[in-house]
Design a protein around this motif. Structure first.
Motif, PDB file in Angstrom:
ATOM      1  N   VAL A 109      25.584  83.617 -76.372  1.00 38.06           N
ATOM      2  CA  VAL A 109      25.007  83.173 -75.369  1.00 38.06           C
ATOM      3  C   VAL A 109      24.305  81.901 -74.748  1.00 38.06           C
ATOM      4  O   VAL A 109      24.128  81.697 -74.222  1.00 38.06           O
ATOM      5  CB  VAL A 109      24.864  84.639 -74.093  1.00 38.06           C
ATOM      6  N   GLY A 110      24.498  80.974 -75.528  1.00 39.83           N
ATOM      7  CA  GLY A 110      23.383  80.225 -76.029  1.00 39.83           C
ATOM      8  C   GLY A 110      21.932  79.695 -76.234  1.00 39.83           C
ATOM      9  O   GLY A 110      21.252  79.334 -75.665  1.00 39.83           O
ATOM     10  N   GLU A 131      25.590  71.726 -84.083  1.00 43.32           N
ATOM     11  CA  GLU A 131      25.139  73.195 -84.229  1.00 43.32           C
ATOM     12  C   GLU A 131      24.268  73.645 -83.011  1.00 43.32           C
ATOM     13  O   GLU A 131      24.344  74.695 -82.092  1.00 43.32           O
ATOM     14  CB  GLU A 131      24.537  73.810 -85.525  1.00 43.32           C
ATOM     15  N   ASP A 132      23.320  72.798 -82.723  1.00 42.69           N
ATOM     16  CA  ASP A 132      22.221  72.772 -81.729  1.00 42.69           C
ATOM     17  C   ASP A 132      23.331  72.401 -80.495  1.00 42.69           C
ATOM     18  O   ASP A 132      22.897  73.066 -79.277  1.00 42.69           O
ATOM     19  CB  ASP A 132      21.125  72.033 -82.180  1.00 42.69           C
ATOM     20  N   LEU A 173      32.334  79.470 -81.361  1.00 45.28           N
ATOM     21  CA  LEU A 173      32.052  80.123 -82.640  1.00 45.28           C
ATOM     22  C   LEU A 173      32.495  79.625 -84.030  1.00 45.28           C
ATOM     23  O   LEU A 173      31.327  80.747 -84.912  1.00 45.28           O
ATOM     24  CB  LEU A 173      32.189  81.105 -82.062  1.00 45.28           C
ATOM     25  N   ASP A 174      33.376  79.217 -84.241  1.00 45.47           N
ATOM     26  CA  ASP A 174      33.696  79.586 -85.614  1.00 45.47           C
ATOM     27  C   ASP A 174      34.573  77.877 -85.498  1.00 45.47           C
ATOM     28  O   ASP A 174      35.041  76.527 -84.888  1.00 45.47           O
ATOM     29  CB  ASP A 174      34.781  80.147 -85.467  1.00 45.47           C
ATOM     30  N   THR A 234      25.042  74.818 -79.635  1.00 42.96           N
ATOM     31  CA  THR A 234      24.828  76.045 -78.965  1.00 42.96           C
ATOM     32  C   THR A 234      24.373  75.244 -77.278  1.00 42.96           C
ATOM     33  O   THR A 234      25.214  76.671 -76.407  1.00 42.96           O
ATOM     34  CB  THR A 234      23.333  76.166 -79.616  1.00 42.96           C
ATOM     35  N   LEU A 235      24.195  75.065 -76.734  1.00 43.85           N
ATOM     36  CA  LEU A 235      23.983  74.492 -76.043  1.00 43.85           C
ATOM     37  C   LEU A 235      24.771  74.617 -75.280  1.00 43.85           C
ATOM     38  O   LEU A 235      25.206  74.657 -73.729  1.00 43.85           O
ATOM     39  CB  LEU A 235      23.468  72.538 -75.733  1.00 43.85           C
ATOM     40  N   LEU A 276      28.927  84.459 -85.436  1.00 43.11           N
ATOM     41  CA  LEU A 276      30.813  84.748 -85.641  1.00 43.11           C
ATOM     42  C   LEU A 276      30.804  86.687 -86.034  1.00 43.11           C
ATOM     43  O   LEU A 276      30.876  87.243 -85.395  1.00 43.11           O
ATOM     44  CB  LEU A 276      31.685  84.042 -86.006  1.00 43.11           C
ATOM     45  N   ARG A 331      28.023  75.950 -75.890  1.00 48.06           N
ATOM     46  CA  ARG A 331      28.407  77.139 -75.037  1.00 48.06           C
ATOM     47  C   ARG A 331      27.267  78.122 -74.035  1.00 48.06           C
ATOM     48  O   ARG A 331      26.924  78.285 -73.507  1.00 48.06           O
ATOM     49  CB  ARG A 331      27.700  78.587 -76.202  1.00 48.06           C
ATOM     50  N   ARG A 332      25.827  77.417 -73.987  1.00 49.89           N
ATOM     51  CA  ARG A 332      24.906  77.901 -72.853  1.00 49.89           C
ATOM     52  C   ARG A 332      25.385  77.181 -71.525  1.00 49.89           C
ATOM     53  O   ARG A 332      25.066  78.131 -70.480  1.00 49.89           O
ATOM     54  CB  ARG A 332      23.674  77.684 -73.519  1.00 49.89           C
TER      55      ARG A 332
END
Lengths: 859, 264
Positions: free
Chosen positions: A769-770, B100-101, B80-81, B104-105, A853, B107-108
């Motif tokens: 979720v980030g 990667e970072d 995620l993959d 993440t952002l 994952l 996704r966030r």
């Protein structure tokens, strides 16, 4: 089930890495100390076996007196040397004279320090090879006054060669000599780092002996005569000569006795070090317990499955115990090997001959058994808990360790803390040290019980500012730290022990220092203290006081002496031969009472010949009043017995100041009559009116310049000197506690790493979720910091309170002030937080690298 | 955190959920998306050059039997993959181009998730879970939006409870609320009703349905349950790593019929 145990062990070997390290470090410490002790015993055994190898008999006095620095033995009248030489069966005999002497190096600094390391001896050279463990490697033996031989170690240290002029300081004087020879001790430079100055017999007697006495007489038997026979014949000869209070020991006896004495004194060191080794082991038990508790909780399903398919409780329990046994054994073996390394390192430090580690089977066994027993015992409760897992748990969902705080436990703990605190307070105020000690122990046990219950609220409080400052990461750290209270508290407890002991030592140290400072400020009215820099182990030549007294800048000079002596508080008829009790006796002048601001409550402290001053306690204990007689006899007292009786001329109060001068104070005239070679322990100096410290210091410094060991100190410097004596012990103790703290840190790393494993899915969710990697790392590190701070807070509370109790109870013994070193303790707390941060570094890094994952889909 | 004066989510196209327009550009896209596990003769092709546009403001169900690649597709589209080859986009952002970072952002800030199980952080309260993506980003929630999301969950009176004190259905509603709260461009739901009884399941599906209809949210749901799929606007069928069919306004019966044909 053995197979299950071994498989289990292999499956989570990394999880047990910290357990293994905790065992290994503890065992390394224990093993290292034991091996070091064996090695030192062996090398001293060898040393004295060498020294006395060809000595067949030794004649010495039977008169000894106990003191803080070990027993002191009287000398033998010098005329007995000729009696021994003339005795039947004696091939050769020489006196042995030994005392304190220090070589001064080219910069004017003394070589070696008997207060900090090996002794510094001066003695006589003997030409009888059998009695002389030294061999000349350069030059020749001393033949005339003014000539010396020095050991090769000293020659190397100070850079002296044959022909150099060298200053040697003894208790009595500082004189210059010519080095005529350099001697080696067998193949070594010197015996165990001891420094030696060797004179002719006459010179040795003048400088470190008494005019008509020698320390002992050593003899060599004629060929074919046994040691026992020789001793008998010498005894007979001594009896014929009318010698009293002397005994004859065979070479074997003196060797054995000396070896035993050394072993005993080394025994203290071993015990002292072992205490800290076992503290480290004890801290390790928390880490081991925690590891197994967590592993058992994490394997609940697996264990339940075993139970479901028919494993008996006993079998499950045994599987865990076997695991502990194996890890304990491996840890102990590796630890012991590490201990050998430690012993080698410390052996170098203590100047032991290299490559001669003595590894005794008992030490190996002790260290290994300690490691194994401690590991198995620590795993016992988790093993029992594992056996209570019910088969049905296998069908349930993933289970994590959610064991909360038990109310009963909390209640027991609270009662313990309250009872302990009450005992400490009551004991402290009432001046009862044992009660305080028991109270402190009860508080400690109470804290062990209470701390799981406190883990959640305390981490909530400690984490509150974090949650506000660091947002989501801080909030997560806060709740996670309080999540498994038992786990958090067992982790924190390990740290609590180390931090508690360190802060206790700091509080005691700081309180003593403040007490000394206050006492000096309030009561010392002098301007300078001249000190030997050896913490009173050896004194200063009395000429120093005489010369300083002649300076126009100086108003009062007050030398103080100290010696063990026999004191008979009621000399009278019918006690001939009974000299009285062993008592520390001081020698001083009226000036000392004046400069130390000691209140003379009865009589006066002028201390003329034949007068003594006693303190209030002594007067009370022995019912002494002014004019009563006491008899003070020193070892080798030169006065006839009837001349040793003195009148009590004054009674003084030493309860206000830190100890006063001593219980019995003798006049310097009597002292010098008894012991012509006496020396001063300290000299207090007060300047004349209108002379400033700055003016006088260089003058006095210049005057004592020839006496290398004399240190002229202003009151401020003197405070620092007294304080620095304590700092040496402080640093040693803290150094020894470092390992306990390191093991506690391993415990934090362990707990964090295992908790992360347990929370894999949760962390994966957070990342999904980030949550950024560095946020995740930060959250984990903050959690470790909270745990570390929790342990620190517990430790500080414990250390401060225990320190207060001890300081308060010893108020009348010089602990007049209670002082909390706030800055030092704050640094300690910050340091603990930093160590928590460091210990979480690797687990946090690993957690942040995990595959999101995988984590989310991990079952 | 619950400051009513908080600034509303500002400008940033990130938060601007495509509230209207079916003609808007796709919320997410897969272009020749290929995922191969392993190498050589043992290699398994999980995704075989899939092309898919996820329409903005619609509820898309991805259906398929076990091993069809539906979960892999979702994981790859959600960042995620990683794909073996091909591209996936969220909006017009190529995920393959992100570190990667940055992922993440993304996704966030732009993606929401609802998992089958273990959807909440157990140590945080319901409201803390809901606002977690915002607190991670260090942002204040838009109070009006938060209120309406909370109201939609019907859990306004249980917000201070821990997940363990909520039923499975309630937990899942909190999870959907968490996914909605940052107004992501797209929400991915992986078998969100898989662990729930049918009543709780239909509550969640209804909740997601409303989020699409009333709030204009884009949701992609992976499921093998025909009833769940019937709540979606469109159903995509996967088999052996390929899209084999597509159905608008699916009903449970039609979906079931279609699934039965997979076996043939």
């Amino acid at each position: 089930m053995l197979k299950v145990a071994i498989r289990g062990l292999l499956a989570h070997k990394w999880r047990l890495l910290t357990t293994f390290l905790a065992v290994a470090l503890g065992v390394a410490f224990v093993g290292g100390v034991l091996v070091l002790s064996d090695t030192m015993n062996k090398s001293f055994d060898d040393l004295f076996a060498d020294v006395y190898r060809d000595t067949d008999a030794v004649v010495r006095s039977t008169e000894t007196i106990g003191s803080d620095f070990g027993d002191v033995r009287a000398g033998v009248p010098i005329e007995l040397v000729d009696v021994v030489r003339a005795a039947d069966g004696v091939a050769a005999a020489d006196p042995s004279i030994e005392g304190y002497a220090r070589v001064v190096d080219k910069d004017g600094d003394p070589v070696g320090n008997p207060a900090m390391g090996a002794p510094t001896f001066g003695g006589n050279w003997t030409d009888i090879d059998e009695l002389n463990p030294f061999d000349i490697v350069d030059g020749r033996p001393p033949e005339a006054p003014g000539e010396i031989v020095i050991d090769r170690g000293t020659a190397k240290d100070a850079g002296y060669e044959v022909g150099d002029r060298v200053t040697v300081q003894t208790q009595a004087a500082a004189e210059e000599f010519e080095v005529v020879g350099i001697a080696a001790f067998g193949t070594a430079d010197s015996p165990g780092g001891t420094t030696y100055v060797l004179w002719t017999i006459d010179e040795a007697q003048r400088l470190v002996g008494e005019p008509d006495r020698v320390a002992a007489v050593a003899a060599v038997a004629e060929d074919g005569l046994s040691q026992a026979e020789l001793a008998e014949r010498i005894e007979a000869a001594l009896a014929d000569a009318g010698a009293e209070r002397v005994e004859v020991l065979t070479g074997e006896e003196i060797t054995e006795e000396t070896q035993t004495e050394i072993k005993e004194s080394l025994g203290f060191l071993t015990t002292f070090l072992l205490v800290f080794a076992f503290i480290a082991v004890f801290v390790g038990t928390f880490v081991i317990y925690n590891s197994f508790a967590i592993i058992v909780a994490q394997r609940t399903r697996e264990l339940a499955l075993l139970r479901a398919i028919g494993a008996r409780r006993r079998q499950v329990r045994r599987a865990v115990v076997v695991e502990a046994l194996l890890i304990g054994l491996v840890g102990a073996v590796v630890g012991f090997l590490g201990g050998l390394g430690l012993a080698t390192f410390l052996g170098d430090f203590f100047d032991l001959p290299p490559g001669s580690l003595a590894v005794l089977p008992t030490s190996v066994a002790t260290a290994l058994i300690t490691g194994v027993v401690v590991t198995v015992a620590s795993a016992a409760v988790p093993a029992w808990r594992a056996s209570r897992v019910r088969p049905v748990a296998a069908m349930r969902d993933v289970s994590v360790d959610t064991a909360g705080e038990s109310r009963i436990r909390l209640a027991i703990g609270l009662v313990g803390v309250v009872v302990g605190v009450t005992a400490v307070v009551v004991g402290a105020v009432g001046g009862d040290l044992p009660t305080v000690g028991i109270g402190v122990a009860v508080v400690f046990l109470g804290l062990l019980f209470v701390s799981p219950g406190l883990a959640r609220p305390v981490s909530r409080v400690l984490g509150a500012p974090l949650a506000r400052l660091a947002g989501a990461t801080g909030r997560l750290a806060q709740v996670n730290a309080g999540r498994n209270p038992k786990r958090t508290s067992a982790t924190a407890q390990a740290l609590m022990i180390g931090v508690g002991l360190v802060s206790f030592v700091f509080v005691i140290n700081s309180s003593i220092r403040l007490s000394i400072d206050r006492t000096l400020e309030e009561s010392f009215t002098g301007d300078f203290v001249i000190d030997s820099g050896t913490f009173g182990v050896v004194g200063l030549p009395p000429q120093i006081a005489d010369e300083v007294a002649e300076l126009p800048e100086v108003e009062v000079v007050a030398p103080v002496r100290w010696s063990p002596a026999f004191v008979d508080f009621a000399p009278g008829e019918g006690d001939e031969g009974d000299l009285g009790d062993d008592t520390g006796v001081a020698g001083a002048t009226a000036g000392a009472f004046e400069l130390l601001d000691l209140l003379v409550v009865e009589g006066d402290a002028d201390l003329g010949p034949g007068e003594v001053v006693v303190n209030v306690d002594t007067a009370e204990d022995h019912g002494l009043g002014l004019g009563d007689e006491v008899r003070v006899s020193f070892l080798d007292d030169r006065r006839p017995e009837e001349a040793r009786v003195a009148r009590v001329a004054g009674i003084y109060d030493d309860t206000r100041a830190a100890g006063g001068i001593g219980s019995v104070v003798v006049s310097l005239d009597d002292w010098s009559a008894a012991l012509p070679n006496a020396s001063d322990i300290q000299v207090f100096v007060q300047l004349a009116d209108g002379v400033s410290v700055a003016e006088a210091e260089p003058v006095i410094e210049e005057l004592v310049e020839p006496y290398a060991t004399a240190e002229v100190q202003s009151v401020e410097e003197y405070k620092e000197t007294l304080g620095s004596q304590l700092d040496i012990l402080l640093n040693l103790v803290i150094g020894l506690l470092v390992l306990a703290i390191v093991i506690a840190m391993l415990g934090i790393a362990n707990t964090i790493a295992m908790s992360i494993l347990e929370r894999t899915r949760e962390l994966g969710l957070l990342r999904a979720v980030g949550m950024r990697r560095r946020q995740l790392r930060a959250a984990i590190r903050w959690e470790a910091i909270i745990i570390a701070l929790y342990g620190t807070v517990l430790g500080l509370a414990f250390g401060l309170f225990g320190g207060w109790g001890v300081v308060r109870v010893l108020r009348d013994d010089g602990f007049t002030e209670f002082s909390v070193p706030v800055a030092t303790l704050a640094v300690l707390a910050v340091l603990a937080a930093v160590l928590g941060l460091v210990s979480a570094w690797l687990p946090a890094w690993r957690a942040s690298r995990m595959d999101v994952l995988d984590a989310v889909s991990t079952e | 955190m619950e400051n009513p004066a908080a600034t509303p989510p500002t400008s940033g196209d990130l938060q601007d959920a495509p509230a209207t327009a079916t003609a808007a550009p796709p919320a997410a896209r897969a272009v020749k998306a290929t995922k191969v596990y392993g190498q050589g003769p043992t290699a398994v092709v999980a995704l075989d050059e899939i092309d898919l546009d996820v329409e903005a403001g619609r509820f898309t169900a991805i259906m398929g039997p076990s091993g069809s690649g539906k979960s892999t597709l979702m994981h790859c589209m959600a960042g995620l993959d990683y794909l073996t080859s091909g591209q996936v986009f969220i909006g017009d952002q190529d995920l393959g181009a992100l570190s990667e970072d940055e992922l993440t952002l993304l996704r966030r800030d732009r993606v929401g998730f609802v998992f089958q199980a273990f959807n909440l952080v157990p140590t945080l309260s319901a409201i803390e879970n809901i606002t977690l993506p915002l607190t991670l980003a260090g942002r204040k929630p838009d109070q009006g939006w938060l209120d309406s999301v909370v109201a939609a969950t019907g859990l306004a009176d249980r917000l201070d409870h821990r997940p363990s004190e909520l039923s499975g259905g309630q937990q899942q509603r909190v999870a959907v609320a968490r996914a909605l709260v940052s107004r992501p461009q797209i929400i991915f739901a992986d078998e969100p009703t898989g662990n729930l009884d049918s009543r709780s399941g239909s509550e969640i599906l209804e909740f997601m349905r409303r989020a699409v209809q009333d709030m204009g949210q884009t949701i992609v749901m992976v499921t093998h349950d025909p009833v769940a799929a019937s709540y979606a606007d469109v159903a995509i069928f996967l088999a052996d790593g390929r899209i084999v069919d597509r159905m608008d306004q699916p009903t449970a019966e039609r979906v079931l019929d279609r699934i039965k044909r997979f076996g043939e």
